[in-house]
Write a protein that holds these residues in place. Sequence first.
Motif, PDB file in Angstrom:
ATOM      1  N   ARG A 146       0.851  -0.920  -0.037  1.00  0.00           N
ATOM      2  CA  ARG A 146      -0.125   0.006  -0.167  1.00  0.00           C
ATOM      3  C   ARG A 146       0.867   1.667   0.120  1.00  0.00           C
ATOM      4  O   ARG A 146       0.423   2.020  -0.384  1.00  0.00           O
ATOM      5  CB  ARG A 146      -0.814  -0.224   1.264  1.00  0.00           C
ATOM      6  CG  ARG A 146      -1.890   0.904   1.047  1.00  0.00           C
ATOM      7  CD  ARG A 146      -3.765   0.948   1.835  1.00  0.00           C
ATOM      8  NE  ARG A 146      -4.247  -0.143   1.285  1.00  0.00           N
ATOM      9  CZ  ARG A 146      -4.718  -1.314   2.032  1.00  0.00           C
ATOM     10  NH1 ARG A 146      -4.782  -1.009   3.184  1.00  0.00           N
ATOM     11  NH2 ARG A 146      -5.232  -1.764   1.306  1.00  0.00           N
ATOM     12  N   TRP A 147       2.172   1.392   0.571  1.00  0.00           N
ATOM     13  CA  TRP A 147       2.868   2.509   0.436  1.00  0.00           C
ATOM     14  C   TRP A 147       3.493   3.101  -0.468  1.00  0.00           C
ATOM     15  O   TRP A 147       3.499   3.964  -0.734  1.00  0.00           O
ATOM     16  CB  TRP A 147       3.570   2.187   2.049  1.00  0.00           C
ATOM     17  CG  TRP A 147       4.706   1.139   2.047  1.00  0.00           C
ATOM     18  CD1 TRP A 147       4.971   0.093   2.088  1.00  0.00           C
ATOM     19  CD2 TRP A 147       6.453   1.468   0.818  1.00  0.00           C
ATOM     20  NE1 TRP A 147       6.153  -0.080   1.757  1.00  0.00           N
ATOM     21  CE2 TRP A 147       7.158   0.243   1.186  1.00  0.00           C
ATOM     22  CE3 TRP A 147       6.791   2.756   0.283  1.00  0.00           C
ATOM     23  CZ2 TRP A 147       8.017   0.380   0.673  1.00  0.00           C
ATOM     24  CZ3 TRP A 147       8.318   2.608   0.009  1.00  0.00           C
ATOM     25  CH2 TRP A 147       8.564   1.355   0.231  1.00  0.00           C
ATOM     26  N   ILE A 148       3.810   1.523  -1.433  1.00  0.00           N
ATOM     27  CA  ILE A 148       4.075   1.799  -2.449  1.00  0.00           C
ATOM     28  C   ILE A 148       3.218   2.077  -3.644  1.00  0.00           C
ATOM     29  O   ILE A 148       3.169   3.296  -4.342  1.00  0.00           O
ATOM     30  CB  ILE A 148       4.978   0.720  -3.329  1.00  0.00           C
ATOM     31  CG1 ILE A 148       6.069   0.233  -2.262  1.00  0.00           C
ATOM     32  CG2 ILE A 148       5.121   0.858  -4.605  1.00  0.00           C
ATOM     33  CD1 ILE A 148       6.317  -1.063  -2.550  1.00  0.00           C
ATOM     34  N   GLU A 149       1.995   1.753  -3.536  1.00  0.00           N
ATOM     35  CA  GLU A 149       0.626   2.781  -4.450  1.00  0.00           C
ATOM     36  C   GLU A 149       0.555   4.440  -3.492  1.00  0.00           C
ATOM     37  O   GLU A 149      -0.036   5.081  -4.417  1.00  0.00           O
ATOM     38  CB  GLU A 149      -0.844   1.295  -3.705  1.00  0.00           C
ATOM     39  CG  GLU A 149      -0.279  -0.105  -4.357  1.00  0.00           C
ATOM     40  CD  GLU A 149      -1.693  -0.786  -3.968  1.00  0.00           C
ATOM     41  OE1 GLU A 149      -2.666  -0.208  -3.380  1.00  0.00           O
ATOM     42  OE2 GLU A 149      -1.648  -1.574  -4.886  1.00  0.00           O
ATOM     43  N   ARG A 150       0.662   4.375  -2.515  1.00  0.00           N
ATOM     44  CA  ARG A 150       0.562   5.797  -2.245  1.00  0.00           C
ATOM     45  C   ARG A 150       1.725   6.407  -2.808  1.00  0.00           C
ATOM     46  O   ARG A 150       1.262   8.018  -2.939  1.00  0.00           O
ATOM     47  CB  ARG A 150       0.263   6.005  -0.969  1.00  0.00           C
ATOM     48  CG  ARG A 150      -0.910   5.115  -0.090  1.00  0.00           C
ATOM     49  CD  ARG A 150      -1.005   5.709   1.289  1.00  0.00           C
ATOM     50  NE  ARG A 150      -2.280   5.393   2.057  1.00  0.00           N
ATOM     51  CZ  ARG A 150      -2.448   4.780   2.264  1.00  0.00           C
ATOM     52  NH1 ARG A 150      -0.856   3.441   3.358  1.00  0.00           N
ATOM     53  NH2 ARG A 150      -3.743   3.864   4.005  1.00  0.00           N
ATOM     54  N   LEU A 151       3.243   6.029  -3.024  1.00  0.00           N
ATOM     55  CA  LEU A 151       3.785   7.089  -3.324  1.00  0.00           C
ATOM     56  C   LEU A 151       3.623   6.526  -5.051  1.00  0.00           C
ATOM     57  O   LEU A 151       3.612   8.474  -5.180  1.00  0.00           O
ATOM     58  CB  LEU A 151       5.302   6.348  -3.339  1.00  0.00           C
ATOM     59  CG  LEU A 151       5.836   5.929  -2.400  1.00  0.00           C
ATOM     60  CD1 LEU A 151       6.808   5.699  -2.103  1.00  0.00           C
ATOM     61  CD2 LEU A 151       5.949   8.148  -2.151  1.00  0.00           C
ATOM     62  N   PHE A 184       0.298  12.518  -9.249  1.00  0.00           N
ATOM     63  CA  PHE A 184      -0.487  13.611  -9.098  1.00  0.00           C
ATOM     64  C   PHE A 184       0.833  15.419  -9.798  1.00  0.00           C
ATOM     65  O   PHE A 184       0.380  15.664 -10.391  1.00  0.00           O
ATOM     66  CB  PHE A 184      -0.691  13.476  -8.131  1.00  0.00           C
ATOM     67  CG  PHE A 184      -0.905  15.064  -7.920  1.00  0.00           C
ATOM     68  CD1 PHE A 184      -2.222  16.009  -7.791  1.00  0.00           C
ATOM     69  CD2 PHE A 184      -0.089  16.728  -6.664  1.00  0.00           C
ATOM     70  CE1 PHE A 184      -2.911  16.953  -7.893  1.00  0.00           C
ATOM     71  CE2 PHE A 184      -0.512  17.870  -6.254  1.00  0.00           C
ATOM     72  CZ  PHE A 184      -2.304  17.830  -6.802  1.00  0.00           C
ATOM     73  N   LEU A 185       1.779  14.890  -9.437  1.00  0.00           N
ATOM     74  CA  LEU A 185       2.810  15.479  -9.238  1.00  0.00           C
ATOM     75  C   LEU A 185       3.758  15.641 -10.445  1.00  0.00           C
ATOM     76  O   LEU A 185       3.743  16.467 -11.256  1.00  0.00           O
ATOM     77  CB  LEU A 185       4.159  15.595  -8.340  1.00  0.00           C
ATOM     78  CG  LEU A 185       4.427  15.520  -6.363  1.00  0.00           C
ATOM     79  CD1 LEU A 185       5.024  15.307  -6.775  1.00  0.00           C
ATOM     80  CD2 LEU A 185       4.038  17.215  -6.695  1.00  0.00           C
ATOM     81  N   PRO A 243       1.046  17.676 -14.674  1.00  0.00           N
ATOM     82  CA  PRO A 243       1.865  19.189 -15.494  1.00  0.00           C
ATOM     83  C   PRO A 243       2.787  19.162 -16.918  1.00  0.00           C
ATOM     84  O   PRO A 243       3.034  19.808 -17.331  1.00  0.00           O
ATOM     85  CB  PRO A 243       2.364  20.548 -14.554  1.00  0.00           C
ATOM     86  CG  PRO A 243       1.951  19.923 -12.998  1.00  0.00           C
ATOM     87  CD  PRO A 243       1.812  18.247 -13.020  1.00  0.00           C
ATOM     88  N   PHE A 244       3.560  18.477 -16.036  1.00  0.00           N
ATOM     89  CA  PHE A 244       4.514  18.218 -17.249  1.00  0.00           C
ATOM     90  C   PHE A 244       4.243  16.498 -18.495  1.00  0.00           C
ATOM     91  O   PHE A 244       4.554  16.585 -19.500  1.00  0.00           O
ATOM     92  CB  PHE A 244       5.613  17.555 -16.785  1.00  0.00           C
ATOM     93  CG  PHE A 244       6.343  18.444 -15.500  1.00  0.00           C
ATOM     94  CD1 PHE A 244       7.553  19.466 -15.573  1.00  0.00           C
ATOM     95  CD2 PHE A 244       5.951  18.441 -14.032  1.00  0.00           C
ATOM     96  CE1 PHE A 244       7.224  20.220 -14.479  1.00  0.00           C
ATOM     97  CE2 PHE A 244       6.097  18.993 -13.083  1.00  0.00           C
ATOM     98  CZ  PHE A 244       7.170  20.273 -13.066  1.00  0.00           C
ATOM     99  N   GLY A 245       2.922  16.443 -18.897  1.00  0.00           N
ATOM    100  CA  GLY A 245       2.349  15.376 -19.634  1.00  0.00           C
ATOM    101  C   GLY A 245       3.277  14.331 -19.814  1.00  0.00           C
ATOM    102  O   GLY A 245       3.413  13.146 -20.699  1.00  0.00           O
ATOM    103  N   VAL A 276      15.129  13.442  -7.746  1.00  0.00           N
ATOM    104  CA  VAL A 276      14.229  12.909  -6.918  1.00  0.00           C
ATOM    105  C   VAL A 276      13.668  11.618  -6.602  1.00  0.00           C
ATOM    106  O   VAL A 276      13.117  11.431  -5.315  1.00  0.00           O
ATOM    107  CB  VAL A 276      12.991  14.337  -7.598  1.00  0.00           C
ATOM    108  CG1 VAL A 276      12.108  13.650  -7.007  1.00  0.00           C
ATOM    109  CG2 VAL A 276      13.966  15.462  -7.664  1.00  0.00           C
ATOM    110  N   ILE A 277      13.043  10.525  -7.831  1.00  0.00           N
ATOM    111  CA  ILE A 277      13.013   9.711  -7.280  1.00  0.00           C
ATOM    112  C   ILE A 277      14.196   8.384  -6.554  1.00  0.00           C
ATOM    113  O   ILE A 277      13.595   7.579  -5.635  1.00  0.00           O
ATOM    114  CB  ILE A 277      12.279   8.712  -7.899  1.00  0.00           C
ATOM    115  CG1 ILE A 277      13.326   7.901 -10.021  1.00  0.00           C
ATOM    116  CG2 ILE A 277      11.133   9.638  -8.810  1.00  0.00           C
ATOM    117  CD1 ILE A 277      12.620   7.296 -10.146  1.00  0.00           C
ATOM    118  N   MET A 278      15.621   8.857  -6.729  1.00  0.00           N
ATOM    119  CA  MET A 278      16.139   7.211  -6.476  1.00  0.00           C
ATOM    120  C   MET A 278      16.237   6.740  -5.394  1.00  0.00           C
ATOM    121  O   MET A 278      16.343   5.442  -4.580  1.00  0.00           O
ATOM    122  CB  MET A 278      17.831   7.834  -7.031  1.00  0.00           C
ATOM    123  CG  MET A 278      19.011   7.182  -7.031  1.00  0.00           C
ATOM    124  SD  MET A 278      18.413   5.959  -8.021  1.00  0.00           S
ATOM    125  CE  MET A 278      17.878   6.907  -9.378  1.00  0.00           C
TER     126      MET A 278
END
Length: 157
Positions: free
Chosen positions: A49-54, A60-61, A64-66, A139-141
Motif C-alpha cells: 500500500r505504501w508504494i501505491e500511495r507513493l 499527481f506531481l 503538469p509535465f505531460g 528526485v525518485i532515486m
Amino acid sequence: MQVQTVEPDVTTGELLAGAQFSDAFSVLIEDTALDARRAAEKMLGRSPRWIERLLAVRNFLITPFGLKKPVPGRNGATDTIGIFPVLSETPGRLVAGLNDRHLDFRVVVDVATSGRGRRVTATTIVLTHNLLGRVYLAVIMPFHRLVVRALLRQVAA
C-alpha cells in the motif's frame, strides 16, 4: 532473507543503448522451480500500500509535465505485469519497461540457480533524454532503492 545491492550483471547497451544509470538488487530464495516470469509477477504484480500511495503522489506531481502515468493494461502492450509492459522474456530473464519523452527505463528480472535455491536479481536501467529526465531520476532515486528492495522481499515471501 536479505536483499543485497549487487553490481548489475547485464549489458545495458543491448537492453537500452546509451543508458546513463543502472543498479541491481538481489535476494536468495528457496523456491527452485521459480522462473523469471513468476518472479516478476511476485515483484511487480502487486505493490504494498505504501508504494501505491507513493505512485499516486508521483502521478499527481507529474501531471503538469505531460508525462506518462502507467496504468495496468493501458500502455499499448498486450503483455503486462502490473503496470509494466513486457518487452522480452526467457525462463531466466524478463525485461519490462516504458519509453517516455523525459526518460526510458527497463526493469530486468533475472533468476538463476544458486546452491540449493534461486537468486533473483532486479536490475533497473535508465536513459534520460533531457533536464526533466535527469531531475526526475534524482528526485525518485531514494524512493527507488526502497521500492525495489520491498518488491524483492515479496518474491521471497
